[in-house]
Design an enzyme around this catalytic site. Structure first.
Site, mmCIF file in Angstrom:
data_model
loop_
_atom_site.group_PDB
_atom_site.id
_atom_site.type_symbol
_atom_site.label_atom_id
_atom_site.label_comp_id
_atom_site.label_asym_id
_atom_site.label_seq_id
_atom_site.Cartn_x
_atom_site.Cartn_y
_atom_site.Cartn_z
ATOM 1 C CE LYS A 1 -4.438 1.086 0.207
ATOM 2 N NZ LYS A 1 -5.605 0.297 -0.232
ATOM 3 C CG ASP B 1 -7.374 3.434 -0.693
ATOM 4 O OD1 ASP B 1 -7.777 2.273 -0.616
ATOM 5 O OD2 ASP B 1 -7.510 4.249 0.245
HETATM 6 P P1 NDP Z 1 -12.940 8.072 -2.669
HETATM 7 O O1 NDP Z 1 -11.870 9.050 -2.478
HETATM 8 O O2 NDP Z 1 -13.500 7.874 -4.033
HETATM 9 O O3 NDP Z 1 -14.172 8.384 -1.703
HETATM 10 C C1 NDP Z 1 -13.994 8.428 -0.326
HETATM 11 C C2 NDP Z 1 -15.318 8.777 0.334
HETATM 12 O O4 NDP Z 1 -15.186 8.606 1.733
HETATM 13 C C3 NDP Z 1 -15.714 10.214 0.104
HETATM 14 O O5 NDP Z 1 -17.115 10.323 0.142
HETATM 15 C C4 NDP Z 1 -15.075 10.913 1.313
HETATM 16 O O6 NDP Z 1 -15.693 12.133 1.655
HETATM 17 C C5 NDP Z 1 -15.269 9.878 2.390
HETATM 18 N N1 NDP Z 1 -14.160 10.015 3.353
HETATM 19 C C6 NDP Z 1 -12.856 9.771 3.117
HETATM 20 N N2 NDP Z 1 -12.104 10.021 4.195
HETATM 21 C C7 NDP Z 1 -12.960 10.438 5.137
HETATM 22 C C8 NDP Z 1 -12.795 10.821 6.464
HETATM 23 N N3 NDP Z 1 -11.581 10.858 7.060
HETATM 24 N N4 NDP Z 1 -13.909 11.166 7.153
HETATM 25 C C9 NDP Z 1 -15.131 11.126 6.560
HETATM 26 N N5 NDP Z 1 -15.335 10.754 5.286
HETATM 27 C C10 NDP Z 1 -14.283 10.416 4.587
HETATM 28 O O7 NDP Z 1 -12.358 6.697 -2.105
HETATM 29 P P2 NDP Z 1 -12.864 5.206 -2.343
HETATM 30 O O8 NDP Z 1 -14.331 5.183 -2.554
HETATM 31 O O9 NDP Z 1 -11.989 4.603 -3.360
HETATM 32 O O10 NDP Z 1 -12.496 4.529 -0.941
HETATM 33 C C11 NDP Z 1 -13.423 4.416 0.119
HETATM 34 C C12 NDP Z 1 -12.996 3.301 1.041
HETATM 35 O O11 NDP Z 1 -12.959 2.065 0.327
HETATM 36 C C13 NDP Z 1 -11.604 3.446 1.667
HETATM 37 O O12 NDP Z 1 -11.626 2.878 2.954
HETATM 38 C C14 NDP Z 1 -10.728 2.599 0.753
HETATM 39 O O13 NDP Z 1 -9.558 2.174 1.409
HETATM 40 C C15 NDP Z 1 -11.687 1.449 0.481
HETATM 41 N N6 NDP Z 1 -11.408 0.632 -0.706
HETATM 42 C C16 NDP Z 1 -11.275 1.201 -1.932
HETATM 43 C C17 NDP Z 1 -11.053 0.407 -3.043
HETATM 44 C C18 NDP Z 1 -10.998 0.961 -4.416
HETATM 45 O O14 NDP Z 1 -10.912 0.178 -5.372
HETATM 46 N N7 NDP Z 1 -11.072 2.267 -4.612
HETATM 47 C C19 NDP Z 1 -10.897 -1.058 -2.915
HETATM 48 C C20 NDP Z 1 -11.140 -1.560 -1.567
HETATM 49 C C21 NDP Z 1 -11.361 -0.730 -0.523
HETATM 50 P P3 NDP Z 1 -14.957 13.495 1.275
HETATM 51 O O15 NDP Z 1 -15.001 13.592 -0.207
HETATM 52 O O16 NDP Z 1 -15.756 14.545 1.970
HETATM 53 O O17 NDP Z 1 -13.563 13.383 1.810
HETATM 54 O O1 2IT Z 2 -7.989 -1.410 -0.633
HETATM 55 C C1 2IT Z 2 -7.929 -1.901 -1.779
HETATM 56 O O2 2IT Z 2 -8.071 -3.114 -1.972
HETATM 57 C C2 2IT Z 2 -7.714 -0.992 -2.902
HETATM 58 N N1 2IT Z 2 -7.643 0.216 -2.715
HETATM 59 C C3 2IT Z 2 -7.554 -1.537 -4.299
HETATM 60 C C4 2IT Z 2 -6.171 -2.053 -4.525
HETATM 61 C C5 2IT Z 2 -5.849 -2.449 -5.946
HETATM 62 O O3 2IT Z 2 -4.670 -2.758 -6.151
HETATM 63 O O4 2IT Z 2 -6.713 -2.472 -6.813
#
Ligand code: NDP
Ligand code: 2IT
Length: 449
Positions: A130, A170
């Site tokens: 990561k 992420d």
């Molecule tokens: P994005 O940046 O697209 O969206 C994040 C969302 O979560 C936004 O709505 C944001 O609000 C909110 N958020 C983030 N940080 C905070 C915080 N500290 N407090 C409150 N709200 C928060 O990210 P993703 O959708 O990609 O990721 C969301 C989650 O999913 C994370 O935990 C990530 O690790 C996990 N994840 C992502 C994957 C991927 O493929 N993208 C795969 C597996 C897991 P705001 O815009 O106001 O900050």
């Molecule tokens: O938390 C996760 O699994 C991710 N942000 C996606 C990682 C990836 O390599 O697609």
């Protein structure tokens, strides 16, 4: 961290605390895994003899570097970036990059540690890693984001590669950022090495369905948990926290499978729309215009917005935390249980605090931890790597089918492991144990490395 550890595991945890001071999220992630490994060490005593757990808890390599860049006014800005190459027993390090002001080593290590077991659960040949930076993309121009990404890659390029370490997105890192990162990697190395990053754009090595994969996968997993109890998503009221990449596509797939998502959020507030959250509006606001969720009201005036509201107080059958770590605490879990919630699946990484998890388990809720429930994103990154390696591109339907099969398989293996270890339906034990055993067997076969 409430549950007690097995007597063999407590000293290992104390050592992790001692060696990684102040990294509270990392401590939390390690504790949650160790809580479930006692019976594994009884069954596989060689894992204890060979100190597999101690080795897994120490990243293979940690890279920390300066990222200087110039903002639009000409002022020099300095950020710090990380790449933690945690474990490569099953394949090249694989995991996303997070850009958020809260990022520090403890967050990247918790995410990298989770990624090891998550990636093992996918059944694909990918290790765990990561990275990220304390850079805040909010309010930055496209040019500033580009300059930052180029500066970051000017250091990162020497550490990554198709066979070494394959970053992706992420929080704060999506298609735009991956584009700038890939462009700079290609320029510095003079190689069109598609397999070095995933989440690329369609038309230059990206995979159809990767953008949708994490959210879709979380809902496929939820569906499997419900099916295992003779239930389905049909007609269920769902609450999804966040409104980013994972949340948007979790909402879309939940609607497709007959549920109604009535609430979502961002870090400023929550939206409740009893007509069902409109996914097209969300996509426009978040993917195109990069605006706050409050603007949803401009298109759907009957919806309600609450500044700094608590989304877990909205009564629902199913809760999908899809925002960030520790966003759902013990009080929230209690509220959800009291309001009749029957299932929770984590689209985010470690969104539920240890107290929250305990409450869900005591109440007998279906609880799908992130390592299993959000593995669809990295699994589809694995499928993107397969397409890149064969210089092929698959259709949306075929890729989605593969994703669905992987999520069904993850659910099945977690469930079967929970039965094998005498805790039927405990997906925390199922996910940690299944992932750990796969990694541990590979490490054991490769000797002391
Ligand atoms: P994005 O940046 O697209 O969206 C994040 C969302 O979560 C936004 O709505 C944001 O609000 C909110 N958020 C983030 N940080 C905070 C915080 N500290 N407090 C409150 N709200 C928060 O990210 P993703 O959708 O990609 O990721 C969301 C989650 O999913 C994370 O935990 C990530 O690790 C996990 N994840 C992502 C994957 C991927 O493929 N993208 C795969 C597996 C897991 P705001 O815009 O106001 O900050
Ligand atoms: O938390 C996760 O699994 C991710 N942000 C996606 C990682 C990836 O390599 O697609």
């Amino acid at each position: 961290m409430n549950a007690r550890l097995d007597e063999k595991l407590e000293p290992i945890f104390q050592d992790v605390l001692h060696r990684n001071p102040g990294e509270t999220e990392y401590h939390q992630a390690v504790h949650e895994v160790l809580e479930t490994l006692g019976p594994v060490l009884v069954k596989y005593s060689e894992f204890a003899d060979k100190k597999i757990i101690q080795r897994i808890c120490e990243p293979e390599r940690q890279i920390i570097f300066r990222v200087p860049w110039q903002d639009d006014s000409g002022e020099i800005q300095i950020n710090r970036a990380f790449r933690v190459e945690f474990n490569s027993a099953l394949g090249p390090y694989k995991g996303g990059m997070r850009f958020h002001p809260s990022v520090y080593l403890g967050i990247i290590k918790f995410l990298g540690f989770e990624q090891i077991f998550k990636n093992a659960l996918t059944g694909l040949p990918i290790g765990g890693g990561k990275g990220g930076s304390d850079f805040d993309p909010k309010g930055k121009s496209d040019d500033e984001v580009m300059r930052f990404c180029q500066s970051l890659m000017t250091e990162l390029y020497r550490h990554i590669g198709e066979y070494t370490d394959v970053p992706a997105g992420d929080i704060g890192v999506g298609g735009r950022e991956i584009g700038y990162l890939f462009g700079q990697y290609k320029r510095i190395t003079n190689r069109y090495e598609s397999g070095v990053l995933t989440g690329k754009g369609l038309g230059w090595g990206g995979s159809l369905a990767r953008k949708e994969a994490t959210g879709y996968g979380t809902v496929f997993f939820t569906h499997e948990m419900l099916k295992a109890r003779g239930d389905s998503l049909d007609g269920k009221r769902v609450v999804v926290s966040g409104s980013g990449n994972v949340a948007i596509y979790a909402i879309a797939k939940a609607h497709e499978l007959g549920a109604k998502v009535i609430a979502c959020s961002d870090s400023a507030g929550i939206i409740v729309d009893e007509d069902g959250i409109n996914v097209e509006t969300l996509k426009r606001l978040k993917e195109v215009e990069r605006r706050r969720i409050k603007a949803y009201l401009e298109y759907h005036p009957k919806a309600k917005y609450t500044e700094h509201g608590n989304i877990w107080t909205v009564p629902c059958d199913i809760a999908l935390p899809c925002a960030t770590q520790n966003e759902l605490n013990g009080n929230d879990a209690k509220t959800l249980v009291e309001n009749g919630c029957i299932a929770v699946a984590e689209g985010a990484n470690m969104p539920t605090t240890p107290e929250g998890i305990q409450l869900f388990q005591d109440a007998g809720l279906m609880y799908g931890p992130g390592k299993a429930a959000n593995a669809g994103g990295v699994a589809t990154s694995g499928l993107e790597m397969q397409q890149n390696a064969s210089r092929d591109s698959w259709t949306f339907d075929y890729t989605q089918k593969r994703l669905e099969e992987i999520m069904i398989e993850i659910h099945k293996s977690c469930y079967e492991t929970s039965v094998e270890f005498g805790a039927e339906g405990d997906y925390v034990l199922g996910a940690n144990t299944t992932g750990f055993i796969r990694v541990a067997k590979a490490m054991n076969a490769m000797g002391v490395i």
